[in-house]
Design a protein around this motif. Structure first.
Motif, PDB file in Angstrom:
ATOM      1  N   ALA A  44       0.852  -1.179   0.000  1.00 51.10           N
ATOM      2  CA  ALA A  44       0.000   0.000   0.000  1.00 51.10           C
ATOM      3  C   ALA A  44       0.888   1.228   0.000  1.00 51.10           C
ATOM      4  O   ALA A  44       2.034   1.193   0.481  1.00 51.10           O
ATOM      5  CB  ALA A  44      -0.931   0.010   1.217  1.00 51.10           C
ATOM      6  N   GLU A 106      -2.234  -1.733   4.452  1.00 48.28           N
ATOM      7  CA  GLU A 106      -3.056  -0.555   4.692  1.00 48.28           C
ATOM      8  C   GLU A 106      -3.100  -0.211   6.177  1.00 48.28           C
ATOM      9  O   GLU A 106      -3.018   0.959   6.567  1.00 48.28           O
ATOM     10  CB  GLU A 106      -4.485  -0.778   4.177  1.00 48.28           C
ATOM     11  N   PHE A 137      -4.415   7.417  -1.980  1.00 50.31           N
ATOM     12  CA  PHE A 137      -4.077   6.232  -1.188  1.00 50.31           C
ATOM     13  C   PHE A 137      -4.276   5.023  -2.095  1.00 50.31           C
ATOM     14  O   PHE A 137      -5.375   4.780  -2.583  1.00 50.31           O
ATOM     15  CB  PHE A 137      -5.004   6.175   0.027  1.00 50.31           C
ATOM     16  N   SER A 139      -3.667   0.779  -2.949  1.00 50.34           N
ATOM     17  CA  SER A 139      -3.394  -0.573  -2.471  1.00 50.34           C
ATOM     18  C   SER A 139      -3.525  -1.531  -3.640  1.00 50.34           C
ATOM     19  O   SER A 139      -4.396  -1.355  -4.493  1.00 50.34           O
ATOM     20  CB  SER A 139      -4.382  -0.973  -1.360  1.00 50.34           C
ATOM     21  N   PRO A 143      -9.354  -3.532   0.283  1.00 51.37           N
ATOM     22  CA  PRO A 143      -9.288  -3.934   1.703  1.00 51.37           C
ATOM     23  C   PRO A 143     -10.134  -5.185   1.948  1.00 51.37           C
ATOM     24  O   PRO A 143     -11.319  -5.221   1.619  1.00 51.37           O
ATOM     25  CB  PRO A 143      -9.857  -2.715   2.429  1.00 51.37           C
ATOM     26  N   CYS A 148      -8.984  -5.959   7.135  1.00 49.80           N
ATOM     27  CA  CYS A 148      -8.976  -4.508   6.950  1.00 49.80           C
ATOM     28  C   CYS A 148     -10.373  -3.889   6.831  1.00 49.80           C
ATOM     29  O   CYS A 148     -10.556  -2.732   7.200  1.00 49.80           O
ATOM     30  CB  CYS A 148      -8.153  -4.147   5.718  1.00 49.80           C
ATOM     31  N   PHE A 174      -9.103   6.761  -2.791  1.00 52.72           N
ATOM     32  CA  PHE A 174      -8.558   5.454  -2.455  1.00 52.72           C
ATOM     33  C   PHE A 174      -8.616   4.622  -3.730  1.00 52.72           C
ATOM     34  O   PHE A 174      -9.668   4.512  -4.355  1.00 52.72           O
ATOM     35  CB  PHE A 174      -9.387   4.796  -1.347  1.00 52.72           C
TER      36      PHE A 174
END
Length: 246
Positions: A44, A106, A137, A139, A143, A148, A174
């Motif tokens: 992440a 994360e 952000f 990843s 999540p 997460c 995100f």
């Protein structure tokens, strides 16, 4: 030191309801951010951008670090914390014989750990009082519902997303590339339904707009594309962010 150049073509915003980040260009941005990460591994990352970088087409900026420096930190299982970029991989912790736990990437960026501030809070604090800055952000996976994005989980990141509340909705995002598949490492596990996955997207989107950016096949060609996960299509069966999930 020559930094990595990211081509941010972000549309000008005036605080309205239109997404500030151009989705077609965001796909290219993610590809550039991957240069800091580790191919084939989960990680992440977050990048803080100045107002000029966020609003000028083809803005060139220096994030103050070479990709190899960040990669070396990630290969050592360390959290990289810079003035404009932070990054982490999952950390496997041996607690006892035959007993381990894993802090996801994360969570490592959002949690305080043994410090007063999380890496994400430290990054955001460096923005000072400049309201024009924005943050992305990223990843590699959405999540996961096991940890997460599990409201009952010890490593649930959703309560930690309050850190983004200081940013206007049009100046934060995100982004993930692939939907996390719980059966990937546990063949006997039944994956959550598409509705459950979509509901988990909504929990994240409540704090900052959620996008999926990856390579998709369109007209028999593979292209880099970004999709808004919650507001564009609310049907879990046809939602682009759930493409390939079963």
């Amino acid at each position: 030191m020559r930094g990595v150049v990211l081509l941010f073509l972000l549309s000008l915003w005036s605080g309205g309801q239109v997404d500030a980040i151009n989705q077609d260009v965001l796909a290219n941005v993610v590809q550039e951010m991957r240069r800091f990460g580790l191919g084939g591994r989960q990680y992440a990352m977050a990048v803080l951008l100045t107002k000029q970088q966020c609003t000028q087409n083809r803005a060139i900026f220096d994030v103050g670090v070479q990709p190899q420096v960040v990669q070396n930190a990630l290969n050592g299982n360390n959290v990289y914390t810079g003035n404009r970029l932070i990054a982490a991989t999952p950390l496997r912790i041996v607690q006892a014989i035959d007993r381990t736990k894993t802090d996801h990437a994360e969570y490592r960026l959002l949690s305080r750990g043994n410090t007063n501030l999380s890496p994400m809070q430290t990054l955001i604090n460096s923005a000072g009082r400049n309201d024009g800055q924005c943050i992305v952000f990223f990843s590699t996976y959405s999540p996961c519902l096991e940890k997460c994005n599990n409201p009952n989980g010890r490593n649930d990141i959703v309560p930690l997303m309050n850190v983004f509340q200081g940013f206007d909705k049009n100046r934060k995002a995100f982004v993930f590339s692939s939907v996390w598949d719980p059966s990937r490492n546990n063949p006997g596990v039944t994956n959550p339904s598409r509705q459950w996955m979509f509901d988990s997207f909504k929990r994240i989107d409540g704090y900052l707009p959620l996008y999926r950016c990856d390579r998709f096949k369109e007209n028999n060609k593979w292209v880099n594309r970004c999709y808004r996960c919650v507001t564009a299509n609310t049907n879990p069966e046809t939602n682009d962010c759930l493409y390939g999930y079963s």
